[in-house]
Design a protein around this motif. Structure first.
Motif, PDB file in Angstrom:
ATOM      1  N   LEU A  65       1.029  -1.084  -0.319  1.00  0.00           N
ATOM      2  CA  LEU A  65       0.121  -0.414   0.002  1.00  0.00           C
ATOM      3  C   LEU A  65       0.257   1.111   0.104  1.00  0.00           C
ATOM      4  O   LEU A  65       1.516   1.732   0.738  1.00  0.00           O
ATOM      5  CB  LEU A  65      -0.712   0.283   0.824  1.00  0.00           C
ATOM      6  CG  LEU A  65      -1.816   1.057   0.699  1.00  0.00           C
ATOM      7  CD1 LEU A  65      -2.833   1.190   0.117  1.00  0.00           C
ATOM      8  CD2 LEU A  65      -3.128   0.856   2.830  1.00  0.00           C
ATOM      9  N   ASP A  66       1.164   1.995  -1.311  1.00  0.00           N
ATOM     10  CA  ASP A  66       1.673   2.902  -1.048  1.00  0.00           C
ATOM     11  C   ASP A  66       3.469   2.361  -0.861  1.00  0.00           C
ATOM     12  O   ASP A  66       4.301   3.770  -0.305  1.00  0.00           O
ATOM     13  CB  ASP A  66       1.536   4.298   0.064  1.00  0.00           C
ATOM     14  CG  ASP A  66       0.548   5.300  -0.896  1.00  0.00           C
ATOM     15  OD1 ASP A  66       0.098   5.443  -1.946  1.00  0.00           O
ATOM     16  OD2 ASP A  66      -0.326   6.302  -0.596  1.00  0.00           O
ATOM     17  N   GLY A  67       3.823   2.085  -1.519  1.00  0.00           N
ATOM     18  CA  GLY A  67       4.656   1.336  -1.346  1.00  0.00           C
ATOM     19  C   GLY A  67       5.170   0.483   0.084  1.00  0.00           C
ATOM     20  O   GLY A  67       6.209  -0.310   0.124  1.00  0.00           O
ATOM     21  N   GLN A  68       4.391   0.265   0.753  1.00  0.00           N
ATOM     22  CA  GLN A  68       4.182   0.074   2.347  1.00  0.00           C
ATOM     23  C   GLN A  68       4.347  -1.249   2.282  1.00  0.00           C
ATOM     24  O   GLN A  68       2.839  -1.734   1.614  1.00  0.00           O
ATOM     25  CB  GLN A  68       3.980   1.320   3.288  1.00  0.00           C
ATOM     26  CG  GLN A  68       3.791   0.182   4.191  1.00  0.00           C
ATOM     27  CD  GLN A  68       3.174   1.006   5.543  1.00  0.00           C
ATOM     28  OE1 GLN A  68       2.166   1.928   5.491  1.00  0.00           O
ATOM     29  NE2 GLN A  68       3.283   0.760   6.669  1.00  0.00           N
ATOM     30  N   ASP A  69       4.821  -2.743   2.503  1.00  0.00           N
ATOM     31  CA  ASP A  69       4.396  -3.723   2.431  1.00  0.00           C
ATOM     32  C   ASP A  69       3.940  -3.896   4.167  1.00  0.00           C
ATOM     33  O   ASP A  69       4.013  -3.974   5.333  1.00  0.00           O
ATOM     34  CB  ASP A  69       5.571  -4.539   2.596  1.00  0.00           C
ATOM     35  CG  ASP A  69       5.849  -6.574   2.772  1.00  0.00           C
ATOM     36  OD1 ASP A  69       4.279  -6.182   2.507  1.00  0.00           O
ATOM     37  OD2 ASP A  69       6.340  -6.995   2.842  1.00  0.00           O
ATOM     38  N   ILE A  70       2.320  -4.438   4.116  1.00  0.00           N
ATOM     39  CA  ILE A  70       1.821  -4.668   4.969  1.00  0.00           C
ATOM     40  C   ILE A  70       1.276  -6.333   5.123  1.00  0.00           C
ATOM     41  O   ILE A  70       0.137  -6.664   6.127  1.00  0.00           O
ATOM     42  CB  ILE A  70      -0.066  -3.665   4.995  1.00  0.00           C
ATOM     43  CG1 ILE A  70      -0.725  -3.997   3.737  1.00  0.00           C
ATOM     44  CG2 ILE A  70       0.456  -1.918   4.908  1.00  0.00           C
ATOM     45  CD1 ILE A  70      -2.310  -3.298   3.391  1.00  0.00           C
TER      46      ILE A  70
END
Length: 263
Positions: A65-70
């Protein structure tokens, strides 16, 4: 904005009731996309939303999500980034609390507070102004318990609460399915208005073909845990409900699957 890569999910693995719901599913969602997810029961639509929200854990794959690994972040961490509305409004609001108390809780999302301190009198005018724009008379019901509102009013409140903090992503899981047809249409108009006003990227699970065709800029069709169609705004604008039924039947394997969608 949102990247799903090779997501898989199997329930009760290694047992007689093993059920593989998602099979290496991949999807790219751009900022401000409003995507309708259409498919039969068991296609994996709601499971996909649960994986994104963190209420289910993926067996494999990647959620960015927006480059963030969640992918494996806890649900309460993701909740700060996401807005969510369920089919059952009781899962999105607190029925025993007043409308004002519910709005105050949503307004303080992600912050440390006590409910007594959370009810900010200075925000009441803002709440009334925003609720009035929904056209459901909610601005005069701030001190009414949510459980006493109509189903449509509760879902409108749930939508408003979900977008108050301008989440990166809004997840709508059949949020009009429990409503009568007239109220369902009303809530869809409220949905579109709020999404456009706030410019929020949205994934909406639905069985309603008219809604899938009329709302959003993309239509993604799922079947047996896989994406079988991904239609652009122009492509779906050229389709009628009969065309959509034919497209669905092309991908469906059983009569039961073919009879699930609603016109």
């Amino acid at each position: 904005m949102l990247k799903l890569q090779n997501l898989s999910k199997t329930f009760n693995p290694g047992t007689p009731i093993e059920n593989t719901v998602l099979k290496n599913l991949s999807l790219q969602v751009k900022e401000k996309d409003f995507i309708s997810l259409l498919g039969s029961n068991g296609a994996g639509k709601s499971t996909l939303l649960h994986l994104i929200a963190g209420t289910y854990e993926a067996d494999g794959g990647l959620i960015l999500l927006d480059g963030q690994d969640i992918t494996y972040e806890k649900a309460h961490v993701r909740a700060k980034l996401l807005g969510r509305v369920h089919q059952d409004p009781r899962l999105s609001v607190s029925p025993s609390m007043t409308l004002l108390e519910n709005l105050s809780l949503a307004d303080a999302k992600g912050e440390s507070f006590s409910l007594k301190k959370a009810v900010d009198i200075k925000r009441i005018s803002y709440y009334k102004e925003q609720l009035a724009s929904l056209g459901l008379g909610l601005e005069s019901k701030l001190h009414t318990k949510i459980g006493l509102l109509s189903g449509g009013q509760r879902q409108a409140v749930a939508l408003f609460m979900a977008v108050m903090k301008k989440p990166k992503l809004l997840l709508l899981d059949e949020h009009t399915a429990a409503l009568d047809p007239r109220t369902s249409e009303l809530i869809m108009k409220v949905t579109e208005s709020l999404i456009q006003k706030e410019g929020i990227t949205t994934l909406m699970v639905t069985h309603n073909m008219n809604h899938a065709l009329a709302y959003g800029n993309r239509l993604v069709m799922m079947h047996e845990g896989e994406i079988v169609e991904d239609l652009s705004l122009e492509e779906k604008a050229a389709l009628s409900t009969k065309d959509l039924i034919a497209l669905f039947q092309k991908n469906a394997h059983s009569v039961e699957d073919r009879m699930v969608l609603q016109v």
